[in-house]
Scaffold this active site. Structure first.
Site, PDB file in Angstrom:
ATOM      1  N   LEU A 175      -9.907 -52.352  -9.197  1.00 23.74           N
ATOM      2  CA  LEU A 175     -10.752 -51.174  -9.281  1.00 23.74           C
ATOM      3  C   LEU A 175     -11.964 -51.515 -10.149  1.00 23.74           C
ATOM      4  O   LEU A 175     -11.967 -52.526 -10.852  1.00 23.74           O
ATOM      5  CB  LEU A 175      -9.974 -50.002  -9.890  1.00 23.74           C
ATOM      6  CG  LEU A 175      -8.757 -49.532  -9.084  1.00 23.74           C
ATOM      7  CD1 LEU A 175      -7.979 -48.486  -9.861  1.00 23.74           C
ATOM      8  CD2 LEU A 175      -9.181 -48.985  -7.729  1.00 23.74           C
ATOM      9  N   SER A 176     -12.976 -50.642 -10.133  1.00 14.24           N
ATOM     10  CA  SER A 176     -14.175 -50.979 -10.910  1.00 14.24           C
ATOM     11  C   SER A 176     -13.827 -51.176 -12.376  1.00 14.24           C
ATOM     12  O   SER A 176     -14.395 -52.029 -13.044  1.00 14.24           O
ATOM     13  CB  SER A 176     -15.256 -49.916 -10.736  1.00 14.24           C
ATOM     14  OG  SER A 176     -14.753 -48.639 -11.056  1.00 14.24           O
ATOM     15  N   GLU A 177     -12.870 -50.370 -12.902  1.00 12.34           N
ATOM     16  CA  GLU A 177     -12.379 -50.607 -14.262  1.00 12.34           C
ATOM     17  C   GLU A 177     -10.893 -50.293 -14.376  1.00 12.34           C
ATOM     18  O   GLU A 177     -10.394 -49.357 -13.742  1.00 12.34           O
ATOM     19  CB  GLU A 177     -13.126 -49.767 -15.308  1.00 12.34           C
ATOM     20  CG  GLU A 177     -14.302 -50.462 -15.953  1.00 12.34           C
ATOM     21  CD  GLU A 177     -15.561 -50.345 -15.140  1.00 12.34           C
ATOM     22  OE1 GLU A 177     -16.523 -51.091 -15.405  1.00 12.34           O
ATOM     23  OE2 GLU A 177     -15.596 -49.505 -14.233  1.00 12.34           O
ATOM     24  N   THR A 178     -10.226 -51.121 -15.186  1.00 15.37           N
ATOM     25  CA  THR A 178      -8.876 -50.833 -15.663  1.00 15.37           C
ATOM     26  C   THR A 178      -8.965 -50.676 -17.169  1.00 15.37           C
ATOM     27  O   THR A 178      -9.553 -51.511 -17.856  1.00 15.37           O
ATOM     28  CB  THR A 178      -7.900 -51.971 -15.302  1.00 15.37           C
ATOM     29  OG1 THR A 178      -7.817 -52.080 -13.880  1.00 15.37           O
ATOM     30  CG2 THR A 178      -6.511 -51.693 -15.860  1.00 15.37           C
TER      31      THR A 178
END
Length: 287
Positions: free
Chosen positions: A44-47
């Site tokens: 995902l774009s951020e974890t």
């Protein structure tokens, strides 16, 4: 080892809209390689990783934690939607008793306050300065093609280039924009730009009456397009507050998923960013 993991869609009240973030509450720090491997696996774009500051801390009663964000390829200094998702996990699933949480991050202390089903994030404001379009003509061409551009600004601190489309453009021009992430990344190799914001003024004839629209592209961080970007609005909020002469703004990031952000630019050089989330998944990472 088992690590709890949640996936939430941020800046939306609808599933499969907004910006998805994974959130992992941790009892202790992991090794650096493992942070990145988990984030690459989540893709995902951020974890986000919430880390207890002391072994005696508790996710239910504690009010202060360490927070780190990783894209599939690297750690980043600031992420809005994953911070929002992190706070919602603590409030909703860890039953945190506090009305305000403080996260120690690479961008300093970030406070998040519960406000009903919404959370209000206290973020740094990142003003941008006018930039010479000729210096960034390759980036502009790769981002918006032949669409007319009204202004170009650069936030040197965040390395985000803001491209404002001409007011004569329809919203559909921004919504239908096709950006080749490989071409965009190749267009800028000096290190001055690590993310591109394309924005335009809102229409007073549409409902809701958004003050401005945007999209955000960051292939330099392994993110071809970020669906809804809190950190980009630390730049956008400053820009549009000055242009529109107002401190409270309603913004819409018109990616294919789309998301809404409420902004309040403060006199102390910070910005409040508000939004809500929808939980999509709860589970465990087994290592």
């Amino acid at each position: 080892m088992e690590i709890p993991v949640y996936t939430l869609d941020a800046f939306t009240n609808l599933p499969f809209k907004g910006n998805p973030a994974a959130v992992c509450p941790l009892q202790h720090e992991l090794n650096e390689e493992l942070y990145q491997k988990i984030s690459s696996e989540m893709n995902l774009s951020e974890t986000a990783f919430i880390i207890k500051l002391n072994p005696s801390d508790d996710f239910t009663t504690g009010s202060r934690f360490r927070l780190r964000w990783f894209t599939p390829t690297t750690e980043v200094n600031l992420c809005g939607h994953a911070t929002l998702a992190t706070a919602r996990v603590l409030f909703q699933y860890e039953n945190n008793i506090n009305s305000k949480l403080v996260f120690e991050t690479r961008s300093g202390e970030l406070c998040v306050t519960r406000y009903g089903d919404n959370c209000i994030m206290d973020f740094p404001l990142n003003p941008a300065s006018p930039a010479d379009p000729q210096e960034f003509r390759g980036v502009i061409k790769a981002a918006v093609g032949n669409l007319p551009v009204q202004e170009v600004y650069l936030s040197s601190k965040t390395k985000k280039l803001l491209i404002r489309l001409a007011d004569s453009c329809e919203k559909s021009a921004l919504r239908n924009l096709k950006v080749d992430p490989i071409a965009l990344q190749r267009s800028e190799s000096t290190g001055k730009v690590k993310g591109v914001i394309v924005t335009m003024i809102g229409s007073p004839h549409e409902q809701p009456e958004y003050d401005f629209y945007s999209r955000y592209f960051a292939p330099w961080f392994g993110i071809p397009e970020d669906p809804v970007t809190g950190s980009a609005h630390t730049v956008l909020g400053s820009y549009w507050a000055e242009k529109l002469g107002k401190q409270k703004l309603l913004a819409y990031q018109c990616s294919s998923r789309g998301g809404e952000l409420e902004l309040e630019v403060r006199d102390d050089g910070r910005i409040n960013i508000s939004g809500t989330t929808v939980t999509i998944m709860r589970g465990k990472i087994i290592i």
